[in-house]
Design a protein around this motif. Structure first.
Motif, mmCIF file in Angstrom:
data_model
loop_
_atom_site.group_PDB
_atom_site.id
_atom_site.type_symbol
_atom_site.label_atom_id
_atom_site.label_comp_id
_atom_site.label_asym_id
_atom_site.label_seq_id
_atom_site.Cartn_x
_atom_site.Cartn_y
_atom_site.Cartn_z
ATOM 1 N N MET B 1 0.853 -1.207 0.000
ATOM 2 C CA MET B 1 0.000 0.000 0.000
ATOM 3 C C MET B 1 0.886 1.253 0.000
ATOM 4 S SD MET B 1 -3.317 1.078 0.490
ATOM 5 C CE MET B 1 -4.317 0.184 1.678
ATOM 6 N N TRP B 2 0.471 2.240 -0.775
ATOM 7 C CA TRP B 2 1.224 3.484 -0.858
ATOM 8 C C TRP B 2 0.363 4.646 -0.401
ATOM 9 C CZ3 TRP B 2 6.347 3.580 -2.560
ATOM 10 C CH2 TRP B 2 6.821 2.357 -3.031
ATOM 11 N N LYS B 3 1.052 5.628 0.127
ATOM 12 C CA LYS B 3 0.361 6.851 0.525
ATOM 13 C C LYS B 3 1.004 8.016 -0.215
ATOM 14 C CE LYS B 3 -0.354 9.861 4.508
ATOM 15 N NZ LYS B 3 -0.117 10.006 5.959
ATOM 16 N N ALA B 4 0.192 8.792 -0.900
ATOM 17 C CA ALA B 4 0.709 9.985 -1.582
ATOM 18 C C ALA B 4 0.124 11.222 -0.920
ATOM 19 C CB ALA B 4 0.320 9.964 -3.053
ATOM 20 N N LYS B 5 0.943 12.248 -0.824
ATOM 21 C CA LYS B 5 0.513 13.523 -0.274
ATOM 22 C C LYS B 5 0.715 14.549 -1.387
ATOM 23 C CE LYS B 5 1.503 16.030 3.935
ATOM 24 N NZ LYS B 5 2.212 16.009 5.223
ATOM 25 N N VAL B 6 -0.376 15.075 -1.896
ATOM 26 C CA VAL B 6 -0.327 15.988 -3.044
ATOM 27 C C VAL B 6 -0.658 17.401 -2.571
ATOM 28 C CG1 VAL B 6 -1.274 16.497 -5.312
ATOM 29 C CG2 VAL B 6 -1.127 14.116 -4.542
ATOM 30 N N GLU B 7 0.217 18.348 -2.887
ATOM 31 C CA GLU B 7 -0.034 19.753 -2.575
ATOM 32 C C GLU B 7 -0.375 20.481 -3.865
ATOM 33 O OE1 GLU B 7 3.375 19.933 0.964
ATOM 34 O OE2 GLU B 7 3.350 21.449 -0.627
ATOM 35 N N VAL B 8 -1.508 21.152 -3.878
ATOM 36 C CA VAL B 8 -1.931 21.924 -5.054
ATOM 37 C C VAL B 8 -2.111 23.373 -4.620
ATOM 38 C CG1 VAL B 8 -3.685 22.190 -6.845
ATOM 39 C CG2 VAL B 8 -3.132 19.906 -5.990
ATOM 40 N N MET B 9 -1.323 24.271 -5.190
ATOM 41 C CA MET B 9 -1.392 25.688 -4.801
ATOM 42 C C MET B 9 -1.654 26.557 -6.028
ATOM 43 S SD MET B 9 -0.908 25.797 -1.513
ATOM 44 C CE MET B 9 -0.640 27.532 -1.156
ATOM 45 N N PRO B 10 -2.350 27.696 -5.837
ATOM 46 C CA PRO B 10 -2.466 28.634 -6.958
ATOM 47 C C PRO B 10 -1.069 29.107 -7.366
ATOM 48 C CG PRO B 10 -3.264 29.615 -4.891
ATOM 49 C CD PRO B 10 -2.982 28.181 -4.608
ATOM 50 N N LYS B 11 -0.859 29.204 -8.677
ATOM 51 C CA LYS B 11 0.447 29.675 -9.152
ATOM 52 C C LYS B 11 0.708 31.103 -8.702
ATOM 53 C CE LYS B 11 1.163 26.994 -13.374
ATOM 54 N NZ LYS B 11 1.088 26.983 -14.837
ATOM 55 N N ALA B 12 1.981 31.424 -8.535
ATOM 56 C CA ALA B 12 2.343 32.807 -8.211
ATOM 57 C C ALA B 12 1.774 33.714 -9.304
ATOM 58 C CB ALA B 12 3.856 32.944 -8.123
ATOM 59 N N GLY B 13 1.180 34.823 -8.913
ATOM 60 C CA GLY B 13 0.645 35.761 -9.893
ATOM 61 C C GLY B 13 -0.807 35.511 -10.228
ATOM 62 N N VAL B 14 -1.322 34.327 -9.862
ATOM 63 C CA VAL B 14 -2.737 34.045 -10.103
ATOM 64 C C VAL B 14 -3.533 34.558 -8.911
ATOM 65 C CG1 VAL B 14 -4.444 32.196 -10.295
ATOM 66 C CG2 VAL B 14 -2.301 32.032 -11.558
ATOM 67 N N LEU B 15 -4.625 35.245 -9.196
ATOM 68 C CA LEU B 15 -5.475 35.770 -8.131
ATOM 69 C C LEU B 15 -5.961 34.622 -7.248
ATOM 70 C CD1 LEU B 15 -6.721 38.520 -7.299
ATOM 71 C CD2 LEU B 15 -8.789 37.796 -8.502
ATOM 72 N N ASP B 16 -5.889 34.812 -5.934
ATOM 73 C CA ASP B 16 -6.305 33.769 -4.997
ATOM 74 C C ASP B 16 -7.356 34.365 -4.056
ATOM 75 O OD1 ASP B 16 -6.577 31.772 -3.146
ATOM 76 O OD2 ASP B 16 -4.584 32.025 -2.280
ATOM 77 N N PRO B 17 -8.623 34.393 -4.483
ATOM 78 C CA PRO B 17 -9.661 35.037 -3.678
ATOM 79 C C PRO B 17 -9.834 34.403 -2.299
ATOM 80 C CG PRO B 17 -10.614 33.897 -5.587
ATOM 81 C CD PRO B 17 -9.136 33.850 -5.755
ATOM 82 N N GLN B 18 -9.649 33.080 -2.236
ATOM 83 C CA GLN B 18 -9.785 32.405 -0.940
ATOM 84 C C GLN B 18 -8.685 32.888 0.026
ATOM 85 O OE1 GLN B 18 -9.850 28.120 -1.494
ATOM 86 N NE2 GLN B 18 -10.733 27.769 0.544
ATOM 87 N N GLY B 19 -7.480 33.030 -0.523
ATOM 88 C CA GLY B 19 -6.371 33.551 0.287
ATOM 89 C C GLY B 19 -6.651 34.968 0.768
ATOM 90 N N LYS B 20 -7.196 35.797 -0.123
ATOM 91 C CA LYS B 20 -7.514 37.181 0.261
ATOM 92 C C LYS B 20 -8.592 37.198 1.345
ATOM 93 C CE LYS B 20 -4.596 39.250 -2.357
ATOM 94 N NZ LYS B 20 -3.328 39.270 -1.618
#
Lengths: 82, 82
Positions: B1-20
């Motif tokens: 069995m394998w476990k993967a941890k995936v991080e998905v972030m808005p690219k730099a320069g892309v508006l991130d309304p949730q972050g704001k």
């Protein structure tokens, strides 16, 4: 300047509909052998603080007050000076 | 069995309304010195695979096809045997 990386995940045993949706989507795309999917949030903060301890205290408070719902989510974080 | 941890972030320069929104909320709560907030996804997968290479290939494909939108998001992941 400090950078904190906060991971917020649904607690074990808490229903995770977003995880189930992703699991269904991946199965449809042919991802065989998938056993479980959990979807949480990753929050990156950049902020000023006077020390590592002050930085950790700020982030701990941010987690408890806004970033995580401690009833259904667990969180952990790291801070580093940048 | 394998476990993967995936991080998905808005690219730099892309508006991130949730972050704001989080940044505004934390400021209202008195979090002084906050410079930037970005909010992304953290996805944990548990699955069967025959080797580390097969596991990485599966996760890479899952990221490209479903987990991330490569136009506006960047992703990285780790896999470990569990």
């Amino acid at each position: 300047m400090w950078k904190a990386k906060v991971e917020v995940m649904p607690k074990a045993g808490v229903l995770d509909p977003q995880g189930k949706a992703v699991q269904g989507g991946l199965a449809t795309l042919g991802f065989a052998g998938l056993r479980d999917v959990r979807v949480g949030k990753l929050i990156e903060l950049r902020f000023e603080a006077e020390s590592r301890e002050a930085a950790r205290t700020l982030v701990e408070e941010a987690c408890r007050k806004l970033l995580a719902n401690p009833i259904i989510e667990e969180y952990r974080f790291t801070v580093e000076e940048v």
